[in-house]
Each structure stands twice: as C-alpha cells, then as structure tokens.
Design a protein around this motif. Structure first.
Motif, short mmCIF file in Angstrom:
data_model
loop_
_atom_site.label_atom_id
_atom_site.label_comp_id
_atom_site.label_asym_id
_atom_site.label_seq_id
_atom_site.Cartn_x
_atom_site.Cartn_y
_atom_site.Cartn_z
N ASN A 144 12.07 44.65 -20.91
CA ASN A 144 11.58 45.18 -19.63
C ASN A 144 12.42 44.72 -18.46
OD1 ASN A 144 10.62 42.51 -19.53
ND2 ASN A 144 8.64 43.15 -20.41
N ARG A 145 13.71 44.61 -18.67
CA ARG A 145 14.56 44.09 -17.60
C ARG A 145 14.75 45.08 -16.44
NH1 ARG A 145 19.76 45.38 -17.99
NH2 ARG A 145 20.40 43.48 -16.93
N MET A 146 14.56 46.39 -16.70
CA MET A 146 14.71 47.39 -15.63
C MET A 146 13.39 47.64 -14.90
SD MET A 146 17.90 48.46 -15.78
CE MET A 146 17.99 50.06 -14.96
N HIS A 147 12.32 46.97 -15.27
CA HIS A 147 10.98 47.43 -14.89
C HIS A 147 10.47 46.84 -13.57
CE1 HIS A 147 11.48 48.98 -18.90
NE2 HIS A 147 10.45 49.77 -18.69
N ALA A 148 9.22 47.21 -13.27
CA ALA A 148 8.64 46.97 -11.94
C ALA A 148 8.28 45.51 -11.70
CB ALA A 148 7.39 47.84 -11.78
N ILE A 149 8.30 45.14 -10.43
CA ILE A 149 7.77 43.83 -10.01
C ILE A 149 6.64 44.01 -8.98
CG2 ILE A 149 9.83 42.45 -10.56
CD1 ILE A 149 10.65 42.65 -7.61
N PHE A 150 6.40 45.25 -8.59
CA PHE A 150 5.30 45.55 -7.66
C PHE A 150 4.49 46.75 -8.20
CE2 PHE A 150 8.48 43.91 -4.53
CZ PHE A 150 7.72 42.89 -3.96
N GLY A 151 3.18 46.73 -7.95
CA GLY A 151 2.37 47.95 -8.10
C GLY A 151 2.17 48.46 -9.50
N PHE A 152 2.51 47.70 -10.51
CA PHE A 152 2.38 48.18 -11.89
C PHE A 152 0.94 48.02 -12.37
CE2 PHE A 152 4.02 43.86 -11.61
CZ PHE A 152 2.99 43.16 -12.19
N ASP A 190 2.92 58.97 0.48
CA ASP A 190 1.76 59.32 -0.35
C ASP A 190 2.11 60.32 -1.44
OD1 ASP A 190 0.18 57.73 1.26
OD2 ASP A 190 -0.29 59.39 2.63
N PHE A 191 3.37 60.69 -1.53
CA PHE A 191 3.74 61.72 -2.51
C PHE A 191 3.77 61.16 -3.94
CE2 PHE A 191 6.69 64.11 -5.13
CZ PHE A 191 6.18 65.38 -4.99
N HIS A 192 4.46 60.03 -4.11
CA HIS A 192 4.52 59.42 -5.44
C HIS A 192 3.31 58.49 -5.63
CE1 HIS A 192 8.78 60.53 -4.67
NE2 HIS A 192 8.72 60.90 -5.93
N ARG A 193 2.98 58.20 -6.88
CA ARG A 193 1.78 57.43 -7.18
C ARG A 193 2.13 56.11 -7.86
NH1 ARG A 193 -1.46 58.84 -10.90
NH2 ARG A 193 -3.45 58.81 -9.84
N LEU A 194 1.20 55.19 -7.78
CA LEU A 194 1.25 54.02 -8.65
C LEU A 194 0.61 54.41 -9.99
CD1 LEU A 194 0.46 51.13 -6.16
CD2 LEU A 194 2.67 51.88 -7.06
N ARG A 201 0.89 60.81 -14.58
CA ARG A 201 1.07 61.51 -13.31
C ARG A 201 2.03 60.71 -12.41
NH1 ARG A 201 -3.97 63.24 -10.05
NH2 ARG A 201 -2.34 64.37 -8.94
N ASP A 202 3.16 61.29 -12.08
CA ASP A 202 4.14 60.60 -11.23
C ASP A 202 3.87 60.83 -9.74
OD1 ASP A 202 5.42 59.86 -13.56
OD2 ASP A 202 6.98 61.40 -13.39
N SER A 203 3.27 61.98 -9.43
CA SER A 203 3.10 62.34 -8.02
C SER A 203 1.69 62.83 -7.77
CB SER A 203 4.08 63.45 -7.62
OG SER A 203 3.61 64.70 -8.10
N ASN A 204 1.38 63.06 -6.50
CA ASN A 204 0.06 63.59 -6.13
C ASN A 204 0.06 65.11 -5.99
OD1 ASN A 204 -1.64 61.28 -6.03
ND2 ASN A 204 -0.42 60.56 -4.30
N LEU A 205 1.05 65.77 -6.55
CA LEU A 205 1.02 67.24 -6.61
C LEU A 205 -0.14 67.67 -7.51
CD1 LEU A 205 4.73 68.38 -7.13
CD2 LEU A 205 3.32 68.66 -5.08
N LYS A 267 6.89 53.90 -7.47
CA LYS A 267 7.14 54.79 -6.35
C LYS A 267 8.13 54.10 -5.41
CE LYS A 267 3.84 55.02 -3.19
NZ LYS A 267 2.53 55.25 -2.57
N PRO A 268 8.79 54.82 -4.53
CA PRO A 268 9.64 54.17 -3.53
C PRO A 268 8.78 53.19 -2.75
CG PRO A 268 9.83 56.56 -3.41
CD PRO A 268 8.72 56.29 -4.36
N TRP A 269 9.28 51.98 -2.54
CA TRP A 269 8.41 50.88 -2.08
C TRP A 269 8.73 50.54 -0.64
CZ3 TRP A 269 4.16 49.47 -4.32
CH2 TRP A 269 3.59 48.22 -4.07
N ARG A 270 7.91 51.05 0.27
CA ARG A 270 8.10 50.77 1.71
C ARG A 270 7.64 49.35 2.03
NH1 ARG A 270 7.80 54.20 6.54
NH2 ARG A 270 8.21 52.74 8.24
N LEU A 271 8.39 48.69 2.90
CA LEU A 271 8.13 47.27 3.21
C LEU A 271 7.67 47.14 4.66
CD1 LEU A 271 11.36 45.95 1.45
CD2 LEU A 271 9.03 45.83 0.55
N THR A 272 6.49 47.67 4.96
CA THR A 272 6.04 47.71 6.35
C THR A 272 5.78 46.31 6.92
OG1 THR A 272 3.90 48.29 5.43
CG2 THR A 272 5.09 50.04 6.48
N ALA A 273 5.22 45.41 6.12
CA ALA A 273 4.95 44.06 6.64
C ALA A 273 6.27 43.36 7.00
CB ALA A 273 4.17 43.25 5.61
N ALA A 274 7.28 43.56 6.19
CA ALA A 274 8.59 42.95 6.49
C ALA A 274 9.21 43.59 7.73
CB ALA A 274 9.51 43.12 5.29
#
Ligand code: SF4
Length: 326
Positions: A144-152, A190-194, A201-205, A267-274
């Motif tokens: 799992n070296r390519m995998h997620a560190i957030f939101g999984f 909000d387009f892509h999903r966790l 389901r990858d998106s909210n379509l 999903k693309p991970w926005r960093l608003t707090a940062a």
C-alpha cells in the motif's frame, strides 16, 4: 474484450437518456482510462455512449469565470492563452499529468472521472471493494505504498489519480452537470467522494448525469503559483503525492493562499486550515513549515506508505517556496 453496443448521439439530451435508461451504459470521450479498464475486464459496460459529437469542447469567458467545456482536451486547456494568463496553476497541473499523446486525447470531464490506479483494482484475481463491492480490500494488508493517508475507510484506501483536479479544487472551480432531472452545479470540492462504505462510487454524480463544463472563477492567483508533483520517474507517472500552491502577495506578506494535495486521499485534498495559517504572515520558510504542520493533522499511514508523512509536509514547503520565489 466483452461485446458492447456503441452509439454516437449529437445532442446532450440523447446522450443523457441513453445512459440514464441503461444501468450498463457508460459515457466515453477520450477513452484513455475506460478503454484500458475494458481491455482488462475491470469495467464491462454493455453500451458505450460516445459523447465526442456533443458541442462541449469550448473554452470561453462567462462573466468573471472561464468556462472549460467538458470535452475540451487537456492539451487545449493547458495551452489556452486565457488559462495560462489567468489560471497558470491549472496549466502547470495539466502539463504534469500523463504524456503529450494522452493529453491530446483526454478531456476535462474524463480527467475528473478517471479511476484509481490502485493495482488491486486492476487485478481481477484480488479482492477489491471498488471493483466488486463486498469482496474486501486487497491493499489494506497488501502493498500500500501508493495509498491514502487522509480520508480513507476500512473499505478502501485508494487515492484519486488526477493532477488537474488538484488545481481545480484549489481554484474553487464549479462543476456543471446535466441529467435526467435537469441541470445542477457542484462545488469542485464536493464532486469527488471519500470512500466510506461505498468505495465503488468515485463521485457524487447521479446515474445518467453528464458533466458539461467546469467554471473557474477569476482570482488573484495569477503569479505566485506552483504545482509540485513527486513521482518515481521524471515524466508519465502518477503522483506519489502532489501539491498545488497559490499565493497572493503584498510585498512579502501573504494576503491570500490556496493549497491542495493529490495522491493522499480518495479525492483532491484541499488544505483550508493550512491556508488560514498562511494569511497575514510573511512568506518565509518558517511560515510555510507552520502551514505544513497544520496540513498534516489527522494523517495516518499504512505499512508501506509512512514515507508520505514526511514527504507531504516537505513537498508543501517546497511548493510554497517555489510559488513565492523565496
Ligand atoms: Fe480496491 Fe480501494 Fe482496496 Fe484498492 S484500496 S483494493 S481500489 S478497495
């Protein structure tokens, strides 16, 4: 390859009807991901609705936004004079993705809808909740070296592979869709999903909905921007992780900032707090390090991807330094 029907409508409503009425139908545009998935038997649509004849390829101004038609090619968007002038972050991200040949085929909508490159998703002999819900996740205890560190979730730890989408979430884009129930708009964030309990389901379509365009609003992020992509070879590779950084500077003071990461979540991970940490501070390495520390809050690694916990903050700092030219 499985047998499938192929239709080529010329009107959006006909395309929407064709997919909305048939659960086994899929839209196809550039086909740079879907055809690979069909060849491997990962996806087996019984009908392909080719949307390349729909009038959705324009790149044009609409008031204070730039509207990217869903069928605009990745290369056309990356090289468009208005994109380069007003949204250089988007141009940089697009040019970091894939190869020139693929960028000449891939479309805006298709780029957003490309599927994860998790190797277990592509390997029909392995369990994968995304490919076949309920079978398990091969990556959880696998490589799992390519995998997620957030939101999984415990159902899926895959990451979204798009570079373009990382820039678009940072730029507060809006997605325009048409479907059986009419038109609607979604914030790009909000387009892509966790993955949650439904990683298939990858998106909210909703079923039958077609992306028609993406609106990118004007912003002050026209100069101090950078897209830093870290990958295992210099080109034509998916990101281990990436950072989209944009700063609005008044002298050396940060007036506004945008930050997003790719290769770290489903999903693309926005960093608003940062981003908030950066505002009002001097554009220095120390400030960028503070923002990176905040960005990493809540990150968690698996057996083979702990390197991302160091690589991610270092890449955030590097991207911000390059954007600010400090
Ligand atoms: Fe499938 Fe997701 Fe697990 Fe990969 S991480 S094997 S895509 S469920």
């Amino acid at each position: 390859m499985n047998q499938f029907q192929y239709v080529r409508p010329t009107k959006p409503q006909a395309a929407i009807d064709a997919v909305a009425k048939d659960a086994n139908a899929k839209f196809i545009a550039g086909g740079t991901n879907l055809v690979d998935l069909m060849k491997r038997g990962v996806m087996t649509p019984q009908k392909l609705v080719d949307i390349n004849r729909l009038p959705l390829a324009k790149i044009e101004r609409q008031g204070n936004t730039l509207r990217l038609g869903a069928l605009a090619l990745n290369s056309a968007v990356a090289n468009d004079a208005q994109v380069r002038e007003r949204h250089p972050l988007l141009s940089l991200a697009l040019n970091a993705g894939a190869s020139p040949q693929l960028r000449n085929m891939a479309t805006v909508g298709g780029n957003m809808l490309q599927r994860t490159r998790c190797t277990y998703f592509y390997d029909l002999s392995m369990p994968c909740n995304k490919r076949q819900p309920g079978t398990g996740c091969g990556a959880l205890e696998g490589i799992n070296r390519m995998h997620a560190i957030f939101g999984f979730s415990d159902k899926c730890i895959a990451v979204h592979p798009s570079d373009m989408s990382v820039a678009l979430v940072a730029l507060d884009a809006t997605v325009l869709v048409s479907g059986p129930k009419g038109n609607r708009q979604l914030a790009f964030a909000d387009f892509h999903r966790l993955p949650g309990d439904t990683p298939e389901r990858d998106s909210n379509l909703e079923p039958g909905e077609l992306i028609t365009a993406v609106d990118v609003p004007d912003s002050p992020f026209t100069k101090h921007v950078h897209y830093q992509k870290v990958r295992e070879r210099a080109s034509y590779a998916f990101a281990l992780l990436s950072v989209a950084a944009a700063l609005d500077l008044d002298g050396n003071t940060i007036k506004a900032a945008r930050l997003a990461m790719g290769g770290v979540a489903h999903k693309p991970w926005r960093l608003t707090a940062a981003e908030q940490v950066l505002v009002g501070k001097p554009a220095t390495e120390d400030t960028f390090r503070q923002a990176a520390t905040v960005a990493m809050q809540g990150a968690k690694a698996f057996k083979h991807n702990a390197y991302k916990l160091r690589l991610a903050p270092n890449t955030i700092v590097q991207a911000l330094k390059t954007a600010a030219a400090v």
